[in-house]
Design a protein around this motif. Structure first.
Motif, PDB file in Angstrom:
ATOM      1  N   GLU A   1      -4.231   5.591  -2.159  1.00 18.34           N
ATOM      2  CA  GLU A   1      -3.453   5.746  -3.388  1.00 18.34           C
ATOM      3  C   GLU A   1      -4.337   5.541  -4.617  1.00 18.34           C
ATOM      4  O   GLU A   1      -4.180   6.234  -5.621  1.00 18.34           O
ATOM      5  N   LYS A   2      -5.272   4.591  -4.548  1.00 18.11           N
ATOM      6  CA  LYS A   2      -6.214   4.395  -5.656  1.00 18.11           C
ATOM      7  C   LYS A   2      -7.064   5.642  -5.861  1.00 18.11           C
ATOM      8  O   LYS A   2      -7.305   6.068  -6.990  1.00 18.11           O
ATOM      9  N   MET A   3      -7.524   6.225  -4.751  1.00 18.63           N
ATOM     10  CA  MET A   3      -8.317   7.449  -4.836  1.00 18.63           C
ATOM     11  C   MET A   3      -7.502   8.576  -5.461  1.00 18.63           C
ATOM     12  O   MET A   3      -7.984   9.318  -6.314  1.00 18.63           O
TER      13      MET A   3
ATOM     14  N   MET B   1      -2.601  -0.891   7.874  1.00 16.47           N
ATOM     15  CA  MET B   1      -2.142   0.372   7.321  1.00 16.47           C
ATOM     16  C   MET B   1      -1.868   0.225   5.821  1.00 16.47           C
ATOM     17  O   MET B   1      -2.111   1.137   5.048  1.00 16.47           O
ATOM     18  N   GLU B   2      -1.414  -0.956   5.399  1.00 20.98           N
ATOM     19  CA  GLU B   2      -1.126  -1.187   3.984  1.00 20.98           C
ATOM     20  C   GLU B   2      -2.401  -1.095   3.139  1.00 20.98           C
ATOM     21  O   GLU B   2      -2.400  -0.484   2.073  1.00 20.98           O
ATOM     22  N   THR B   3      -3.498  -1.703   3.615  1.00 19.10           N
ATOM     23  CA  THR B   3      -4.729  -1.662   2.836  1.00 19.10           C
ATOM     24  C   THR B   3      -5.325  -0.258   2.818  1.00 19.10           C
ATOM     25  O   THR B   3      -5.865   0.172   1.801  1.00 19.10           O
TER      26      THR B   3
ATOM     27  N   MET C   1      -6.216  12.207  -9.955  1.00 18.92           N
ATOM     28  CA  MET C   1      -5.201  12.736 -10.870  1.00 18.92           C
ATOM     29  C   MET C   1      -5.547  12.395 -12.318  1.00 18.92           C
ATOM     30  O   MET C   1      -5.371  13.207 -13.207  1.00 18.92           O
ATOM     31  N   ARG C   2      -6.065  11.191 -12.549  1.00 21.05           N
ATOM     32  CA  ARG C   2      -6.443  10.785 -13.904  1.00 21.05           C
ATOM     33  C   ARG C   2      -7.637  11.607 -14.375  1.00 21.05           C
ATOM     34  O   ARG C   2      -7.675  12.054 -15.521  1.00 21.05           O
TER      35      ARG C   2
END
Length: 187
Positions: A113-115, A105-107, A120-121
């Protein structure tokens, strides 16, 4: 051409093996042997592994499962799949990826979160064609309609897909309404 399957161990392991060799010697060419310098029977090795787990208060697992743990930890450390395949001695990288490496679940959370950071960027960059900045709730709705949400699956099965397509259409309508409420989406 003869290739070796076993990579050179890390410096800590090399030190431990040197100390073991200096104390016991490797007369048979084997690292670990019985008291009579014969190979250790696999059942005895498994029994010893279970004993070590018990002594160290570690949940007992089958010795083979350590290979799965190794593949997963190496993946989580960012080691390339081809290197993991070679370390484990698999003929095909697909064996390593599909059978030995397990997602956590962490990965998965880190990947999403990276996506999110990327989206957002991109919304604030001068190269973005979007007129208004993205709102986090809009991104959550868009990504949930694209990637699915808990309790819903994406499939090519027409019996399941007909229900999923209906939900996706509803979600897109909801997102479009939210965008229009923010000042228009250009659609």
């Amino acid at each position: 051409m003869c290739r070796t399957r076993t990579p050179r161990p890390a410096s800590f392991v090399r030190g431990v093996l040197r100390a073991h060799r200096d104390q016991h010697g490797f007369a048979t060419g084997l690292v670990f042997t019985t008291g009579n310098d014969t190979p250790i029977d696999p059942k005895n090795y498994s029994r010893l592994f279970k004993l070590l787990c018990k002594r160290n208060r570690v949940r007992s697992i089958k010795l083979h499962h350590v290979r799965h743990t190794t593949a997963t930890l190496l993946k989580d450390l960012g080691v390339p799949d081809r290197d993991i395949q070679l370390i484990l001695g698999h003929a095909h990288v697909s064996t390593t990826q599909q059978i030995y490496q397990h997602a956590s679940m962490e990965t998965r959370t880190a990947a999403l979160e990276k996506m999110e950071r990327l989206l957002m960027r991109a919304a604030g960059s001068p190269r973005c064609r979007q007129g208004l900045p993205s709102q986090p709730s809009i991104i959550a709705r868009l990504t949930s309609s694209i990637f699915g949400t808990p309790g819903r699956i994406r499939t090519c099965d027409p019996l399941v897909r007909s229900h999923t397509e209906c939900r996706s259409a509803d979600r897109f309508t909801e997102v479009r309404g939210a965008l229009e409420a923010l000042g228009g989406c250009g659609c």
